[in-house]
Design an enzyme around this catalytic site. Sequence first.
Site, PDB file in Angstrom:
ATOM      1  N   CYS A  13     -15.517   4.965   0.620  1.00 62.57           N
ATOM      2  CA  CYS A  13     -14.483   3.997   1.002  1.00 62.57           C
ATOM      3  C   CYS A  13     -13.856   4.314   2.363  1.00 62.57           C
ATOM      4  O   CYS A  13     -13.178   3.456   2.927  1.00 62.57           O
ATOM      5  CB  CYS A  13     -13.414   3.895  -0.076  1.00 62.57           C
ATOM      6  SG  CYS A  13     -12.490   5.421  -0.368  1.00 62.57           S
TER       7      CYS A  13
ATOM      8  N   HIS B 151      -7.178   1.095  -6.723  1.00 64.17           N
ATOM      9  CA  HIS B 151      -7.506   0.555  -5.393  1.00 64.17           C
ATOM     10  C   HIS B 151      -8.449  -0.648  -5.585  1.00 64.17           C
ATOM     11  O   HIS B 151      -9.622  -0.610  -5.206  1.00 64.17           O
ATOM     12  CB  HIS B 151      -8.178   1.640  -4.555  1.00 64.17           C
ATOM     13  CG  HIS B 151      -8.230   1.365  -3.087  1.00 64.17           C
ATOM     14  ND1 HIS B 151      -7.655   0.234  -2.511  1.00 64.17           N
ATOM     15  CD2 HIS B 151      -8.808   2.043  -2.065  1.00 64.17           C
ATOM     16  CE1 HIS B 151      -7.865   0.255  -1.211  1.00 64.17           C
ATOM     17  NE2 HIS B 151      -8.558   1.332  -0.914  1.00 64.17           N
TER      18      HIS B 151
ATOM     19  N   ASP C 263     -15.694  10.155  -2.527  1.00 62.20           N
ATOM     20  CA  ASP C 263     -14.414   9.931  -1.850  1.00 62.20           C
ATOM     21  C   ASP C 263     -13.902  11.299  -1.420  1.00 62.20           C
ATOM     22  O   ASP C 263     -14.438  12.337  -1.825  1.00 62.20           O
ATOM     23  CB  ASP C 263     -13.434   9.243  -2.814  1.00 62.20           C
ATOM     24  CG  ASP C 263     -12.147   8.759  -2.141  1.00 62.20           C
ATOM     25  OD1 ASP C 263     -12.109   8.723  -0.895  1.00 62.20           O
ATOM     26  OD2 ASP C 263     -11.186   8.431  -2.860  1.00 62.20           O
TER      27      ASP C 263
ATOM     28  N   ARG D 139       0.867  -1.174   0.000  1.00 64.44           N
ATOM     29  CA  ARG D 139       0.000   0.000   0.000  1.00 64.44           C
ATOM     30  C   ARG D 139       0.905   1.225   0.000  1.00 64.44           C
ATOM     31  O   ARG D 139       1.646   1.462   0.949  1.00 64.44           O
ATOM     32  CB  ARG D 139      -0.918   0.016   1.228  1.00 64.44           C
ATOM     33  CG  ARG D 139      -1.837   1.252   1.296  1.00 64.44           C
ATOM     34  CD  ARG D 139      -2.655   1.233   2.577  1.00 64.44           C
ATOM     35  NE  ARG D 139      -3.399   2.462   2.753  1.00 64.44           N
ATOM     36  CZ  ARG D 139      -4.631   2.667   2.335  1.00 64.44           C
ATOM     37  NH1 ARG D 139      -5.277   1.707   1.688  1.00 64.44           N
ATOM     38  NH2 ARG D 139      -5.252   3.817   2.546  1.00 64.44           N
TER      39      ARG D 139
ATOM     40  N   ARG E  98     -14.278  -5.176   3.317  1.00 65.84           N
ATOM     41  CA  ARG E  98     -12.871  -5.161   2.942  1.00 65.84           C
ATOM     42  C   ARG E  98     -12.181  -6.423   3.458  1.00 65.84           C
ATOM     43  O   ARG E  98     -11.380  -7.043   2.755  1.00 65.84           O
ATOM     44  CB  ARG E  98     -12.165  -3.924   3.533  1.00 65.84           C
ATOM     45  CG  ARG E  98     -12.527  -2.586   2.929  1.00 65.84           C
ATOM     46  CD  ARG E  98     -12.149  -2.447   1.478  1.00 65.84           C
ATOM     47  NE  ARG E  98     -10.748  -2.694   1.220  1.00 65.84           N
ATOM     48  CZ  ARG E  98      -9.736  -1.884   1.558  1.00 65.84           C
ATOM     49  NH1 ARG E  98      -9.972  -0.750   2.189  1.00 65.84           N
ATOM     50  NH2 ARG E  98      -8.489  -2.192   1.243  1.00 65.84           N
TER      51      ARG E  98
ATOM     52  N   GLN F  41     -10.748  -2.382  -2.769  1.00 62.08           N
ATOM     53  CA  GLN F  41     -11.930  -1.611  -2.364  1.00 62.08           C
ATOM     54  C   GLN F  41     -13.104  -1.884  -3.302  1.00 62.08           C
ATOM     55  O   GLN F  41     -14.259  -1.954  -2.863  1.00 62.08           O
ATOM     56  CB  GLN F  41     -11.615  -0.121  -2.346  1.00 62.08           C
ATOM     57  CG  GLN F  41     -12.785   0.751  -1.888  1.00 62.08           C
ATOM     58  CD  GLN F  41     -13.126   0.558  -0.423  1.00 62.08           C
ATOM     59  OE1 GLN F  41     -12.248   0.643   0.426  1.00 62.08           O
ATOM     60  NE2 GLN F  41     -14.396   0.302  -0.123  1.00 62.08           N
TER      61      GLN F  41
END
Length: 316
Positions: free
Chosen positions: A273, A137, A232, A110, A301, A140
């Site tokens: 998210c 991502h 987001d 990450r 997740r 997600q």
Amino acid sequence: MQRLESLHGRSFLTLKDFTPEEIEYFLDLAADLKAKKKQGITGDSLKGKNIALIFEKPSTRTRSSFTIGAADEGGFPVYMGADEIQLGHKESVKDTARVLGRMFDGIEFRGFSQDHVEQLAKYSGVPVWNGLTDDYHPTQILADFLTIREHLGRLKGVNFVFIGDGRNNMANSYMIGCGKMGVNCTIIAPRSLWPKEDLVEICRGYGKEAGSTLTITDSLDGVVGADVICTDVWYSMGEEEKAKERIALLSGYQVNKALMQRTGKDSTIFMHCLPAIKEKEVTEEVFESNKSVVFDEAENRMHTIKAVMVATLGEY
């Protein structure tokens, strides 16, 4: 569930690399693992597997999900923060990859650079999983698709709207995932924050095969008929200096009660998210409403990340 052999030993870097059938398998496996965990049943498909968790960017959900997901299946996760590894600084990514590949059975990354996660996958010789980069991502998206299936009963034909920064890793990943899975996707953003045209064309190609559409617009009328409205943060980690500029650009693109009502549907759900900056991209009222499924996403997740590890590395 029976293992899908085409996934075993592969890295998970972007959903571009997977067929709709493979993505569906990840979701089905996640649903199965979730149901078992609710019954107190965990597995041993990762027994004896050592898993490196590289975090250049901090995270609540990603770190927790990989740690718990690995432990639930008998794996041993080892966390490596930004100040604990020399990735790309004192040691090249290529060399780090070859070292870690000798010691670990799987690697999560990450961080900032998509090139870094791709080099890890190329040179480590073990499955590498993208926990987030500046470009994509993908874990997600799996969590969000599982959440949509749970609440709406389907993916194909769902009208999905993302509103905000149309160039960020979430918008990129939603376009790819929606195109692959037959979800009608609309990106609503100021023209200066529209996604790259080459990616838009690739995703429209996916949608043509799956029977779905991709619309890019700066008009809030794009939410009409939406089954899902998603947003987001307006600026990502590492972009803090752009906060004032982004707030000025995006202040008219807030998800609020009026925008939710503009869909014309009582059944529209809200997704994010996380973490959210409330009263910026979304109001507290919408975030805390019964339309919000953000904490279902957060939980999912864990289940979808576990499914990715089990499908690509596990023995079952």
